[in-house]
Design an enzyme around this catalytic site. Sequence first.
Site, mmCIF file in Angstrom:
data_model
loop_
_atom_site.group_PDB
_atom_site.id
_atom_site.type_symbol
_atom_site.label_atom_id
_atom_site.label_comp_id
_atom_site.label_asym_id
_atom_site.label_seq_id
_atom_site.Cartn_x
_atom_site.Cartn_y
_atom_site.Cartn_z
ATOM 1 N N ASP A 78 39.319 38.729 31.374
ATOM 2 C CA ASP A 78 39.538 39.067 32.780
ATOM 3 C C ASP A 78 40.617 38.077 33.330
ATOM 4 O OD1 ASP A 78 38.159 40.378 35.008
ATOM 5 O OD2 ASP A 78 37.677 38.311 35.763
ATOM 6 N N GLU A 122 44.040 40.864 30.871
ATOM 7 C CA GLU A 122 44.176 41.415 32.181
ATOM 8 C C GLU A 122 45.404 40.703 32.957
ATOM 9 O OE1 GLU A 122 42.257 43.009 36.198
ATOM 10 O OE2 GLU A 122 41.621 41.202 35.191
ATOM 11 N N HIS A 137 38.640 50.312 36.273
ATOM 12 C CA HIS A 137 37.564 50.353 37.382
ATOM 13 C C HIS A 137 37.972 49.770 38.546
ATOM 14 C CE1 HIS A 137 37.981 46.437 35.496
ATOM 15 N NE2 HIS A 137 36.986 46.037 36.554
ATOM 16 N N ASP A 138 39.183 49.300 38.546
ATOM 17 C CA ASP A 138 39.785 48.465 39.848
ATOM 18 C C ASP A 138 40.644 49.493 40.735
ATOM 19 O OD1 ASP A 138 38.213 46.229 39.211
ATOM 20 O OD2 ASP A 138 39.865 45.464 38.156
ATOM 21 N N ASP A 185 34.184 42.074 27.478
ATOM 22 C CA ASP A 185 34.893 41.638 28.582
ATOM 23 C C ASP A 185 34.540 40.373 28.604
ATOM 24 O OD1 ASP A 185 36.458 41.515 31.166
ATOM 25 O OD2 ASP A 185 35.636 43.675 31.480
HETATM 26 C C1 GLC Z 1 39.223 41.407 37.574
HETATM 27 C C2 GLC Z 1 38.140 42.701 37.409
HETATM 28 C C3 GLC Z 1 37.541 43.148 38.571
HETATM 29 C C4 GLC Z 1 36.965 41.796 39.050
HETATM 30 C C5 GLC Z 1 37.895 40.554 39.220
HETATM 31 C C6 GLC Z 1 37.040 39.354 39.398
HETATM 32 O O1 GLC Z 1 40.428 41.895 38.167
HETATM 33 O O2 GLC Z 1 38.917 43.895 36.685
HETATM 34 O O3 GLC Z 1 36.749 44.011 38.538
HETATM 35 O O4 GLC Z 1 36.557 42.127 40.445
HETATM 36 O O5 GLC Z 1 38.682 40.469 38.096
HETATM 37 O O6 GLC Z 1 36.499 39.081 38.175
#
Ligand code: GLC
Length: 542
Positions: free
Chosen positions: A216, A279, A340-341, A114
């Site tokens: 990310d 993402e 995970h979100d 990641d």
């Molecule tokens: C992304 C991650 C999340 C994190 C955010 C800030 O959305 O998936 O878990 O809190 O970025 O890095």
Amino acid sequence: MNFRAAGPFVLFRKEDGVTHWWQDATIYQIYPRSYQDTDEDGVGDLAGIRQRLPYLRDLGVDAVWLSPIFQSPMADFGYDVADYRAIDPLFGTMADFDALLADTHAAGLKLLLDFVPNHTSDQHAWFQESRSSRDNPKRDWYIWCDPAPDGGPPNNWMSNFGGSGWTFDDATGQYYYHAFLKEQPDLNWRNPQVRKAMADVLRFWLDKGVDGFRVDVIWHLAKDPQFRDNPPNPAWKPGQRDLDRYLQRYSADQPHIHDIIAELRDVIDSYPERLLIGEIYLPVDRLMAYYGEDGEGVHLPFNFQLINAPWRTEVIGPLIDEYEAALPEGGWPNWVLSNHDQPRIADRVSEEQARIAAMLLLTLRGTPTLYYGDEIGIAKAHIPADRIQDPWAKNEPEASFNRDRARTPMQWSAGPHGGFSTVEPWLPLTNDLATCNVDTEQDDPCSMLALHRELLGLRKREEELRQGAYTRMDSAAPVLAYRRGENLAVLLNLSAESAPLDLPDRFARGEVLLRASTGANGGPVPDQLPGNEGLVVRAADG
Ligand code: GLC
């Protein structure tokens, strides 16, 4: 080799029957804090993941993506990186990482990391320098602005986790911008030194042999150079999340992003067969731009359309069709059900429908990403108020989904702490541990785990499931029906009520390859599809 320098760029080259590994692969996301604890601190670690590689190999996934494992004060559980080239001691050492990478490859699996380039931790040495004085050479590595005339924040950009996105720093009398926590200052990607430093980070891990990255919040990297105010979101109501208060017109998804990504892609392409995933939470029309002009964007812009959609055939069917139709030439599709979100799929659509969702995820065209624990059907987790960990849930207790509910430990057995740890885990296990765990499901041919193994096995055996075209078939809701290639049909009942099947003759006379309700195969195709049932069917002449 830099493909772009070599002449016309071909994104997905299939000459000589070559398919990139990730087009045939299923990706499995691990949240390392919650997979397997081996050092008895209630938090998962790299040695734990390494120990579970045989499980992953038997499950039938092909690549493992690890949420961040880098040195971090853990304000956002690793998405606040203090050193991109060091493993956080909570997870182990660099030697543990090297051993994990070697064993992952020995097991025939790929390893994806990641990459968190939008922001660092406020404890990162770069930020410490940047904030030390206005003329520090790293000042411009972050986004510093003078206060507005009234002394307030420079503009109305909000933090995605609540409150203003700007924090005033007394020492130098300016505000810095953070799209997330104030402990996560945003880097300034217009600065060439930042871009070079981050490219070097990628090379550091690529040189070790990692197979790619999930990047990310990639659509956040480029901001409006004039820092214009975001327009208010007319749909927002008081009490809703700050994230949705303004339309993020100027704070994210700026045209310049595609140049930044092309640079990252150059780094990736200078190594053979590495994968870049982004993402991106954007509507389909804007998402597609992330494949890049001439395919110089990310290989896979994560497709989250299924995550937010109401679970109804009338919605899911058109959504798949529109996504397929919107793909640029050569753009390879991908599908995600949870991460995970986001709420767990079994929590969101019911435990029965989670089996249908699994069949959908693993029979659609394109690379699927499976979230750890979904394969055993982890559903509702209860997080008592005094055990809440998620910083977003703490900031906006009323408004936001508590992401802890999607991050509870993997349940390996019905024993103490679910076999995850010998001590109380950092988040509680679910109440149905006695039945929802790997050991118990392992021997039950009807379990969710067995269904996942069957689906992944079928996907491996049937080339049409991996590479065949997707064609929607006529069906009345609640049945969602589509063909893969010429000879396979997938029939999903997205409701609990039985519904008639009206299939072309060659499928009506076909053979059931897999049943979602039992994980069994064989038998003729019924003319009624029971509620909560899904079938993969091979045509009689197929
Ligand atoms: C992304 C991650 C999340 C994190 C955010 C800030 O959305 O998936 O878990 O809190 O970025 O890095």
